[in-house]
Scaffold this motif. Structure first.
Motif, PDB file in Angstrom:
ATOM      1  N   TYR A 101     -78.248  66.533 -65.676  1.00 27.09           N
ATOM      2  CA  TYR A 101     -78.347  65.069 -65.653  1.00 27.09           C
ATOM      3  C   TYR A 101     -77.160  64.433 -66.362  1.00 27.09           C
ATOM      4  CZ  TYR A 101     -80.254  60.394 -66.507  1.00 27.09           C
ATOM      5  OH  TYR A 101     -80.438  59.043 -66.565  1.00 27.09           O
ATOM      6  N   TRP A 102     -76.769  65.007 -67.503  1.00 30.07           N
ATOM      7  CA  TRP A 102     -75.644  64.463 -68.258  1.00 30.07           C
ATOM      8  C   TRP A 102     -74.309  65.082 -67.847  1.00 30.07           C
ATOM      9  CZ3 TRP A 102     -76.291  60.140 -70.676  1.00 30.07           C
ATOM     10  CH2 TRP A 102     -77.546  59.813 -71.179  1.00 30.07           C
ATOM     11  N   GLY A 103     -74.356  66.298 -67.309  1.00 29.72           N
ATOM     12  CA  GLY A 103     -73.119  66.990 -66.969  1.00 29.72           C
ATOM     13  C   GLY A 103     -72.387  66.379 -65.791  1.00 29.72           C
ATOM     14  N   VAL A 104     -73.143  66.000 -64.735  1.00 29.65           N
ATOM     15  CA  VAL A 104     -72.510  65.445 -63.534  1.00 29.65           C
ATOM     16  C   VAL A 104     -71.765  64.144 -63.842  1.00 29.65           C
ATOM     17  CG1 VAL A 104     -72.937  64.491 -61.232  1.00 29.65           C
ATOM     18  CG2 VAL A 104     -74.097  66.595 -61.945  1.00 29.65           C
ATOM     19  N   PRO A 105     -72.403  63.154 -64.520  1.00 32.17           N
ATOM     20  CA  PRO A 105     -71.641  61.944 -64.858  1.00 32.17           C
ATOM     21  C   PRO A 105     -70.433  62.223 -65.753  1.00 32.17           C
ATOM     22  CG  PRO A 105     -73.989  61.572 -65.150  1.00 32.17           C
ATOM     23  CD  PRO A 105     -73.806  63.035 -64.914  1.00 32.17           C
ATOM     24  N   ALA A 106     -70.585  63.199 -66.678  1.00 30.54           N
ATOM     25  CA  ALA A 106     -69.471  63.534 -67.570  1.00 30.54           C
ATOM     26  C   ALA A 106     -68.283  64.065 -66.776  1.00 30.54           C
ATOM     27  CB  ALA A 106     -69.916  64.563 -68.603  1.00 30.54           C
ATOM     28  N   VAL A 107     -68.552  64.907 -65.783  1.00 34.64           N
ATOM     29  CA  VAL A 107     -67.474  65.443 -64.939  1.00 34.64           C
ATOM     30  C   VAL A 107     -66.811  64.328 -64.145  1.00 34.64           C
ATOM     31  CG1 VAL A 107     -66.989  66.920 -62.952  1.00 34.64           C
ATOM     32  CG2 VAL A 107     -68.434  67.770 -64.796  1.00 34.64           C
ATOM     33  N   LEU A 108     -67.612  63.425 -63.577  1.00 30.47           N
ATOM     34  CA  LEU A 108     -67.062  62.314 -62.805  1.00 30.47           C
ATOM     35  C   LEU A 108     -66.183  61.418 -63.667  1.00 30.47           C
ATOM     36  CD1 LEU A 108     -70.146  61.331 -60.606  1.00 30.47           C
ATOM     37  CD2 LEU A 108     -68.096  62.576 -59.902  1.00 30.47           C
ATOM     38  N   VAL A 109     -66.644  61.116 -64.885  1.00 26.98           N
ATOM     39  CA  VAL A 109     -65.846  60.297 -65.807  1.00 26.98           C
ATOM     40  C   VAL A 109     -64.538  61.008 -66.147  1.00 26.98           C
ATOM     41  CG1 VAL A 109     -65.739  59.368 -68.163  1.00 26.98           C
ATOM     42  CG2 VAL A 109     -67.813  59.057 -66.783  1.00 26.98           C
ATOM     43  N   ALA A 110     -64.612  62.330 -66.381  1.00 27.71           N
ATOM     44  CA  ALA A 110     -63.404  63.103 -66.697  1.00 27.71           C
ATOM     45  C   ALA A 110     -62.408  63.060 -65.541  1.00 27.71           C
ATOM     46  CB  ALA A 110     -63.779  64.545 -67.024  1.00 27.71           C
ATOM     47  N   LEU A 111     -62.902  63.158 -64.307  1.00 26.87           N
ATOM     48  CA  LEU A 111     -62.020  63.104 -63.134  1.00 26.87           C
ATOM     49  C   LEU A 111     -61.348  61.746 -63.016  1.00 26.87           C
ATOM     50  CD1 LEU A 111     -64.189  65.000 -60.470  1.00 26.87           C
ATOM     51  CD2 LEU A 111     -62.092  65.811 -61.576  1.00 26.87           C
ATOM     52  N   VAL A 112     -62.117  60.678 -63.264  1.00 25.51           N
ATOM     53  CA  VAL A 112     -61.541  59.328 -63.206  1.00 25.51           C
ATOM     54  C   VAL A 112     -60.442  59.183 -64.259  1.00 25.51           C
ATOM     55  CG1 VAL A 112     -62.009  56.875 -63.600  1.00 25.51           C
ATOM     56  CG2 VAL A 112     -63.592  58.246 -62.227  1.00 25.51           C
ATOM     57  N   LEU A 113     -60.684  59.692 -65.464  1.00 23.63           N
ATOM     58  CA  LEU A 113     -59.688  59.618 -66.533  1.00 23.63           C
ATOM     59  C   LEU A 113     -58.427  60.405 -66.171  1.00 23.63           C
ATOM     60  CD1 LEU A 113     -61.954  59.957 -69.711  1.00 23.63           C
ATOM     61  CD2 LEU A 113     -60.822  57.895 -68.838  1.00 23.63           C
ATOM     62  N   VAL A 114     -58.603  61.556 -65.535  1.00 25.32           N
ATOM     63  CA  VAL A 114     -57.443  62.358 -65.103  1.00 25.32           C
ATOM     64  C   VAL A 114     -56.612  61.577 -64.093  1.00 25.32           C
ATOM     65  CG1 VAL A 114     -56.755  64.397 -63.766  1.00 25.32           C
ATOM     66  CG2 VAL A 114     -58.445  64.622 -65.582  1.00 25.32           C
ATOM     67  N   VAL A 115     -57.272  60.930 -63.131  1.00 20.35           N
ATOM     68  CA  VAL A 115     -56.562  60.139 -62.114  1.00 20.35           C
ATOM     69  C   VAL A 115     -55.802  58.991 -62.769  1.00 20.35           C
ATOM     70  CG1 VAL A 115     -56.841  58.618 -60.120  1.00 20.35           C
ATOM     71  CG2 VAL A 115     -58.128  60.758 -60.244  1.00 20.35           C
ATOM     72  N   LEU A 116     -56.470  58.272 -63.679  1.00 15.37           N
ATOM     73  CA  LEU A 116     -55.819  57.135 -64.345  1.00 15.37           C
ATOM     74  C   LEU A 116     -54.634  57.594 -65.183  1.00 15.37           C
ATOM     75  CD1 LEU A 116     -58.962  55.093 -65.479  1.00 15.37           C
ATOM     76  CD2 LEU A 116     -57.403  54.584 -63.582  1.00 15.37           C
ATOM     77  N   LEU A 117     -54.792  58.715 -65.901  1.00 11.01           N
ATOM     78  CA  LEU A 117     -53.692  59.251 -66.700  1.00 11.01           C
ATOM     79  C   LEU A 117     -52.520  59.661 -65.815  1.00 11.01           C
ATOM     80  CD1 LEU A 117     -52.541  60.183 -69.425  1.00 11.01           C
ATOM     81  CD2 LEU A 117     -53.713  62.390 -69.064  1.00 11.01           C
ATOM     82  N   ALA A 118     -52.820  60.336 -64.690  1.00  7.00           N
ATOM     83  CA  ALA A 118     -51.759  60.772 -63.777  1.00  7.00           C
ATOM     84  C   ALA A 118     -51.033  59.577 -63.170  1.00  7.00           C
ATOM     85  CB  ALA A 118     -52.354  61.650 -62.674  1.00  7.00           C
ATOM     86  N   LYS A 119     -51.777  58.526 -62.818  1.00  4.63           N
ATOM     87  CA  LYS A 119     -51.138  57.325 -62.257  1.00  4.63           C
ATOM     88  C   LYS A 119     -50.237  56.656 -63.303  1.00  4.63           C
ATOM     89  CE  LYS A 119     -54.243  56.038 -58.494  1.00  4.63           C
ATOM     90  NZ  LYS A 119     -53.146  56.008 -57.492  1.00  4.63           N
ATOM     91  N   TRP A 120     -50.699  56.634 -64.546  1.00  3.61           N
ATOM     92  CA  TRP A 120     -49.874  56.053 -65.606  1.00  3.61           C
ATOM     93  C   TRP A 120     -48.608  56.877 -65.810  1.00  3.61           C
ATOM     94  CZ3 TRP A 120     -48.611  58.298 -70.383  1.00  3.61           C
ATOM     95  CH2 TRP A 120     -47.912  57.449 -71.273  1.00  3.61           C
ATOM     96  N   MET A 121     -48.750  58.199 -65.801  1.00  6.39           N
ATOM     97  CA  MET A 121     -47.594  59.070 -66.012  1.00  6.39           C
ATOM     98  C   MET A 121     -46.584  58.945 -64.875  1.00  6.39           C
ATOM     99  SD  MET A 121     -49.335  62.560 -67.511  1.00  6.39           S
ATOM    100  CE  MET A 121     -47.749  63.408 -67.534  1.00  6.39           C
ATOM    101  N   THR A 122     -47.072  58.939 -63.637  1.00  7.49           N
ATOM    102  CA  THR A 122     -46.138  58.881 -62.500  1.00  7.49           C
ATOM    103  C   THR A 122     -45.438  57.533 -62.404  1.00  7.49           C
ATOM    104  OG1 THR A 122     -48.015  58.294 -61.052  1.00  7.49           O
ATOM    105  CG2 THR A 122     -47.360  60.614 -61.126  1.00  7.49           C
ATOM    106  N   GLY A 123     -45.961  56.522 -63.091  1.00  8.09           N
ATOM    107  CA  GLY A 123     -45.293  55.228 -63.117  1.00  8.09           C
ATOM    108  C   GLY A 123     -44.201  55.133 -64.173  1.00  8.09           C
TER     109      GLY A 123
END
Length: 310
Positions: free
Chosen positions: A19-41
């Motif tokens: 129950y808690w693991g799935v949302p945690a993974v989704l949040v982690a993936l979103v953070l990875v995408v945002l970090l990668a977008k910031w870095m590539t900019g």
């Protein structure tokens, strides 16, 4: 009346972790995408991506496209691997075997000592292992004989920065330009190399160490290569293959499904439907084998190679 306490590892505890693991993974993936977008900019990262677009140049004379034998190998590797994962999990989790099998000792393979009785699930797992290894040997021979090895073996050190570039592009959802008919991107190349030349041999040498084929009385050999080490390797390798299959299938379907399926199954670089229908037929064969791998159908086959008992 006292309220019963929940034991660690109970069904409720597992559901809570999920129950808690799935949302945690989704949040982690979103953070990875945002970090990668910031870095590539960032200008320095953008310059790095321009210098290393995500793929290394292949050696001169590298083949273009995929021969017909590679389509058959791709299907057979996937077919055996899927069933090996299924039966490996059964061997690991089954507490009441559906039957036992003992090798016939007057056939081609003869041993001084009496053959070991094993579960029917383990017999199927080992049989599939043997077929997968045999198919892998054929694959390796054809790979080097045809020059296709150049597409999945690193031949230049710039594969490392190009793989990092490809990883950043994937993470930022600005995926690298894909032309798998000519050349894989560097991250694909390293992944395929690791799968074929590292994960597969590790699965074999750790699996044979835990099987009944390993010499039990070879004291020095067993001390040098303890069974605990083999078990510590074997299960994580299975998890790697599961992750590889999931990501591989997802990217095939998400980055131009028809063209990718024609590469793998149709032997062409167009976006026609032939490869798709071959893929559908291969999936149907895998699904059928998954459901037919039951004691009712396995016992007659196993009895051809030995004695089946309860």
């Amino acid at each position: 009346m006292s309220t019963p306490t929940k034991k660690p590892g109970s069904a409720t505890g597992k559901r809570s972790r999920l129950y808690w693991g799935v949302p945690a993974v989704l949040v982690a993936l979103v953070l990875v995408v945002l970090l990668a977008k910031w870095m590539t900019g960032h200008p320095a990262v953008a310059s790095f991506l321009a210098d290393y677009p995500g793929h290394s140049e292949l050696p001169e004379g590298a083949p273009v496209g995929f021969p017909a034998w590679l389509a058959w190998q791709h299907f057979l590797n996937g077919f055996f691997l899927l069933l090996i994962i299924r039966t490996g999990w059964q061997v690991r989790t089954t507490t009441r075997p559906s039957g036992h099998w003992t090798r016939n000792n007057n056939g081609l393979i003869k041993t001084k000592n009496a053959p070991t009785k094993i579960t029917l699930e383990l017999w199927l797992h080992l049989t599939l292992d043997a077929l997968w290894v045999l198919n892998g040997l054929v694959f390796a021979i054809l790979l080097f004989a045809s020059g296709q090895w150049m597409r999945i073996v690193p031949t230049s050190w710039d594969v490392i920065p190009n793989a990092l570039s490809a990883a950043l592009q994937y993470a930022s959802l600005n995926w690298p330009t894909d032309n798998g008919w000519v050349n894989y991107n560097a991250l694909q190349l390293l992944t395929y190399f690791a799968t074929v030349f590292i994960a597969a041999p590790l699965a074999f040498i750790s699996g044979i160490r835990t099987s009944s084929a390993w010499p039990k009385k070879a004291t020095a050999l067993n001390k040098a290569y303890p069974i605990e080490l083999a078990r510590a390797i074997h299960f994580p390798v299975m998890i790697y293959f599961v992750a590889f299959i999931v990501v591989h299938v997802f990217l095939v379907l998400a980055t131009g499904a028809l063209r990718n399926l024609n590469h793998m199954y149709g032997g062409s670089d167009d976006a026609g439907w032939f490869g798709f229908w071959v893929f559908v037929a291969s999936v149907a064969a895998m699904v059928a084998a998954w459901f037919l791998a039951r004691p009712l159908f396995l016992r007659p086959i196993a009895s051809l190679m030995g004695k089946v008992s309860r």
